[in-house]
Design an enzyme around this catalytic site. Structure first.
Site, PDB file in Angstrom:
ATOM      1  N   TRP B 145     -58.177   8.037 -21.065  1.00 29.08           N
ATOM      2  CA  TRP B 145     -58.823   8.549 -22.288  1.00 29.08           C
ATOM      3  C   TRP B 145     -59.236  10.017 -22.130  1.00 29.08           C
ATOM      4  O   TRP B 145     -59.486  10.703 -23.099  1.00 29.08           O
ATOM      5  CB  TRP B 145     -60.032   7.687 -22.667  1.00 29.08           C
ATOM      6  CG  TRP B 145     -61.303   8.026 -21.943  1.00 29.08           C
ATOM      7  CD1 TRP B 145     -61.620   7.688 -20.665  1.00 29.08           C
ATOM      8  CD2 TRP B 145     -62.408   8.773 -22.452  1.00 29.08           C
ATOM      9  NE1 TRP B 145     -62.859   8.177 -20.343  1.00 29.08           N
ATOM     10  CE2 TRP B 145     -63.377   8.847 -21.426  1.00 29.08           C
ATOM     11  CE3 TRP B 145     -62.702   9.376 -23.682  1.00 29.08           C
ATOM     12  CZ2 TRP B 145     -64.595   9.514 -21.587  1.00 29.08           C
ATOM     13  CZ3 TRP B 145     -63.921  10.038 -23.830  1.00 29.08           C
ATOM     14  CH2 TRP B 145     -64.841  10.098 -22.792  1.00 29.08           C
ATOM     15  N   SER B 172     -64.961  12.830 -38.635  1.00 32.31           N
ATOM     16  CA  SER B 172     -65.811  11.768 -39.183  1.00 32.31           C
ATOM     17  C   SER B 172     -67.191  11.799 -38.528  1.00 32.31           C
ATOM     18  O   SER B 172     -68.229  11.705 -39.204  1.00 32.31           O
ATOM     19  CB  SER B 172     -65.143  10.415 -38.955  1.00 32.31           C
ATOM     20  OG  SER B 172     -66.058   9.376 -39.147  1.00 32.31           O
ATOM     21  N   SER B 173     -67.209  11.961 -37.202  1.00 26.75           N
ATOM     22  CA  SER B 173     -68.495  11.974 -36.485  1.00 26.75           C
ATOM     23  C   SER B 173     -69.333  13.176 -36.881  1.00 26.75           C
ATOM     24  O   SER B 173     -70.553  13.060 -37.040  1.00 26.75           O
ATOM     25  CB  SER B 173     -68.266  12.022 -34.977  1.00 26.75           C
ATOM     26  OG  SER B 173     -67.623  10.874 -34.564  1.00 26.75           O
ATOM     27  N   HIS B 256     -69.689  14.608 -21.202  1.00 22.68           N
ATOM     28  CA  HIS B 256     -70.969  14.107 -20.712  1.00 22.68           C
ATOM     29  C   HIS B 256     -72.007  13.926 -21.818  1.00 22.68           C
ATOM     30  O   HIS B 256     -72.632  12.864 -21.909  1.00 22.68           O
ATOM     31  CB  HIS B 256     -71.526  14.861 -19.512  1.00 22.68           C
ATOM     32  CG  HIS B 256     -72.535  13.991 -18.842  1.00 22.68           C
ATOM     33  ND1 HIS B 256     -72.183  12.982 -17.978  1.00 22.68           N
ATOM     34  CD2 HIS B 256     -73.858  13.867 -19.034  1.00 22.68           C
ATOM     35  CE1 HIS B 256     -73.256  12.299 -17.643  1.00 22.68           C
ATOM     36  NE2 HIS B 256     -74.297  12.817 -18.271  1.00 22.68           N
ATOM     37  N   HIS B 305     -70.127  17.151 -12.733  1.00 25.06           N
ATOM     38  CA  HIS B 305     -70.231  16.048 -11.764  1.00 25.06           C
ATOM     39  C   HIS B 305     -69.091  15.048 -11.938  1.00 25.06           C
ATOM     40  O   HIS B 305     -68.890  14.186 -11.095  1.00 25.06           O
ATOM     41  CB  HIS B 305     -71.615  15.360 -11.826  1.00 25.06           C
ATOM     42  CG  HIS B 305     -71.902  14.590 -13.069  1.00 25.06           C
ATOM     43  ND1 HIS B 305     -73.148  14.529 -13.631  1.00 25.06           N
ATOM     44  CD2 HIS B 305     -71.119  13.841 -13.872  1.00 25.06           C
ATOM     45  CE1 HIS B 305     -73.123  13.766 -14.713  1.00 25.06           C
ATOM     46  NE2 HIS B 305     -71.889  13.342 -14.869  1.00 25.06           N
ATOM     47  N   THR B 331     -85.328   9.661 -17.822  1.00 26.68           N
ATOM     48  CA  THR B 331     -84.883   8.266 -17.967  1.00 26.68           C
ATOM     49  C   THR B 331     -85.908   7.338 -17.323  1.00 26.68           C
ATOM     50  O   THR B 331     -86.227   6.272 -17.866  1.00 26.68           O
ATOM     51  CB  THR B 331     -83.490   8.068 -17.324  1.00 26.68           C
ATOM     52  OG1 THR B 331     -82.638   9.108 -17.789  1.00 26.68           O
ATOM     53  CG2 THR B 331     -82.899   6.727 -17.704  1.00 26.68           C
TER      54      THR B 331
END
Lengths: 51, 536
Positions: B145, B172-173, B256, B305, B331
């Site tokens: 992909w 579209s996005s 990313h 990365h 996070t």
């Protein structure tokens, strides 16, 4: 009373028009930002910008 | 007060002018209809992408070539990823955004309803183009992909179809993201400040900015591939003075942040569900907002990365390693806040909460393996092995997909006016959770033992765990039929749902009658209702 309602209606109409203008302006600005990223990265590759 | 709201919306029912038949969907401008179309589309794509995953796992059940030839196997891995990312997870989030954002901010609809219709209807054409590549000479994309040149340039006649499909998905996005930002910035009910918004709106707002910044970058990259293929340019051809590694940089500058596009809305949903079923306000609402924004910012400075092994200066390796590790801080704040929200809460374990808790545990496993991959010398060993496959599937399946399911179970009563079958919902949860761990956990062992990704055959030393993983895949895959059954049963014959089926739930959507009227918040909610809804 009718006059007050009329002026409120006008004010509300003005608010709606202002909001519609803001919506249009925001949408166009964001679209232009997207376009700038698209063109910018292609130009960067064309001109051979390297880290 | 509830009576007042009901009375207000009795008016809505009187004027519930729903268009009927095909026109309702083709010319839809109603956010709920468009949201439903997005969700149904995403479900279809999940099943198509899932079928491809099962072809992959059937082939890998034992060593040797069993069912498909290697070229088709590579097409399966490539198209599975494109369908799941661009056709499954992203449209599912847009569907949930369409349904919930106007209801949560007290707006009657999205700000740009016709653009909304256009954003959706681009998608079926985009994916038809992508799937058409299976029947043209040269077959479907098979280079992964990530579309790395020069491999991707060796593709057959399907190449321009794939490039055009990706352009359409990106368009579209971007249009969807513009709509979300404009709606949130301009259509909030008077009195609803940005820091009164539910976290789902916040995380979607941040996601929308990410989309606008990075989808054009992907579009730029694939346009350059197109001109390299057809118009004699050499952006990525070393022979012509170009640089194939440049593509990797550009792709991952998109790729990313894309990961966070897929996961940030999940953070929003989990931040709504955990407080609701813990019967406590969310711990650290503002820190959640700032943590989301920090994650989004950091996502722009970690891209390399993904490509440590192409070779880069030590300073580059250190920078990208440390910036990646820095993401663990915001996070960690989020994981801490979710745990602190549950702490001493009066918790019940209905299906949405079960999926949210599974998200919390399993997404954290994906986060930890990500941290391992950020360590440069370790990454040289793990790169392109099944360890990477295990890592990102833990982030995306029990991460993003579980959060989508949690969201659907949570809001389904508001959408349909009917409750789902709790027993069936829990059965779906347990089959999915057991299946997903049996499927992906052994892939860590395979990767650490050195099994490369994207191969149809492998050395016999990897046979046992591959067999276990494939069994898990079939358990997980077929469990999803249960999800369709639960939703179908609820929509057709579920028990009538009350206005607020979850006693701990807050937010303006729960102030509306159930099912939510076709046109909600035609008049903005009064300040008292906003204040009650904003009890985070």
């Amino acid at each position: 009373m009718a006059e007050r309602m009329g002026s409120e209606g006008t004010a509300a109409g003005q608010d709606d028009r202002d909001r519609a203008r803001r919506v249009r302006r925001n949408a166009i600005v964001l679209g232009l930002v997207a376009l700038a990223f698209y063109v910018g990265f292609i130009l960067m590759a064309v001109t051979g910008v390297r880290g | 007060m509830a009576n007042t709201i009901h009375a207000d919306h009795a008016h809505d029912h009187d004027h519930d002018h729903k268009p009927h038949g095909l026109k309702r969907w083709l010319f839809a401008t109603n956010h709920k209809d468009i949201g439903t179309m997005y969700l149904v589309f995403a479900l279809v794509m999940f099943f198509m992408g899932g079928a491809m995953a099962l072809v992959i796992r059937a082939e890998l059940f034992q060593p040797g070539l069993q069912f498909v030839d290697p070229q088709f196997f590579n097409s399966m891995t490539t198209v599975h990823a494109l369908l799941m990312i661009f056709g499954g997870v992203m449209p599912a989030w847009t569907g949930l955004a369409n349904w919930m954002i106007p209801m949560q901010v007290g707006a009657p609809d999205m700000a740009l309803p016709r653009l909304n219709n256009f954003s959706f209807w681009i998608l079926p054409f985009a994916f038809t183009l992508l799937l058409l590549t299976f029947v043209v000479p040269g077959g479907a994309p098979a280079g992964g992909w990530t579309l790395y040149p020069p491999l991707v340039l060796q593709m057959g006649d399907g190449f321009p179809l794939m490039i055009f499909a990706i352009h359409l998905m990106g368009a579209s996005s971007i249009l969807g993201a513009i709509n979300v930002i404009v709606t949130i910035m301009n259509m909030r009910a008077p009195g609803m400040g940005l820091l009164n918004m539910p976290l789902f709106c916040w995380t979607w707002l941040i996601t929308a900015y990410l989309l606008i910044a990075v989808m054009p970058v992907l579009a730029g990259a694939v346009t350059m591939l197109l001109t390299d293929h057809f118009f004699g340019t050499s952006f990525f051809s070393a022979a012509g003075g170009g640089d194939p590694v440049m593509f990797q940089h550009i792709f991952w500058f998109f790729g990313h942040p894309e990961v966070y596009i897929l996961i940030l809305p999940a953070f929003g949903i989990v931040s709504e569900i955990i407080p609701a079923f813990s019967r406590k306000p969310l711990f650290g609402y503002e820190t959640m907002v700032y943590a989301s924004a920090s994650i989004a910012f950091l996502s722009f400075i970690v891209w390399a990365h993904h490509m440590f092994t192409v070779g880069m200066p030590l300073a580059g390796q250190l920078f990208f390693m440390l910036s990646t590790m820095l993401i663990a801080v915001p996070t960690g704040v989020k994981v801490f806040n979710w745990c602190a929200t549950m702490w001493k809460g009066s918790i019940t374990f209905e299906t949405p909460m079960l999926f949210a808790i599974a998200f919390l545990f399993l997404f954290t496993i994906g986060g930890f393996s990500g941290l391992m991959l950020a360590v440069v010398p370790a990454d040289f060993q793990y790169h392109d092995t099944y360890f990477v496959v295990a890592h990102f599937h833990y982030v995306l399946v029990p991460g993003a997909v579980f959060a989508i399911m949690a969201g659907v179970y949570y809001w389904l009563p508001k959408w349909t006016g009917r409750m789902y079958d709790e027993k069936l919902g829990k059965a779906h949860f347990w089959c999915s959770t057991i299946g997903v761990n049996v499927l992906f956990f052994p892939q860590h062992f395979l990767g650490l033992a050195g099994m490369p990704r994207r191969i149809p055959d492998y050395s016999t030393q990897f046979a046992d765990w591959n067999m276990v993983s494939s069994v898990g895949a079939f358990i997980f895959g077929f469990s999803q039929l249960l999800f369709v059954a639960v939703v179908w049963k609820a929509a057709r014959s579920g028990a009538p749902a009350p206005q607020r089926p979850w006693e701990g739930a807050h937010g303006l959507e729960w102030e509306l009658p159930t099912p939510a009227p076709y046109h909600s918040w035609e008049t903005p909610p009064p300040p008292s209702v906003i204040a009650r809804g904003a009890e985070h």
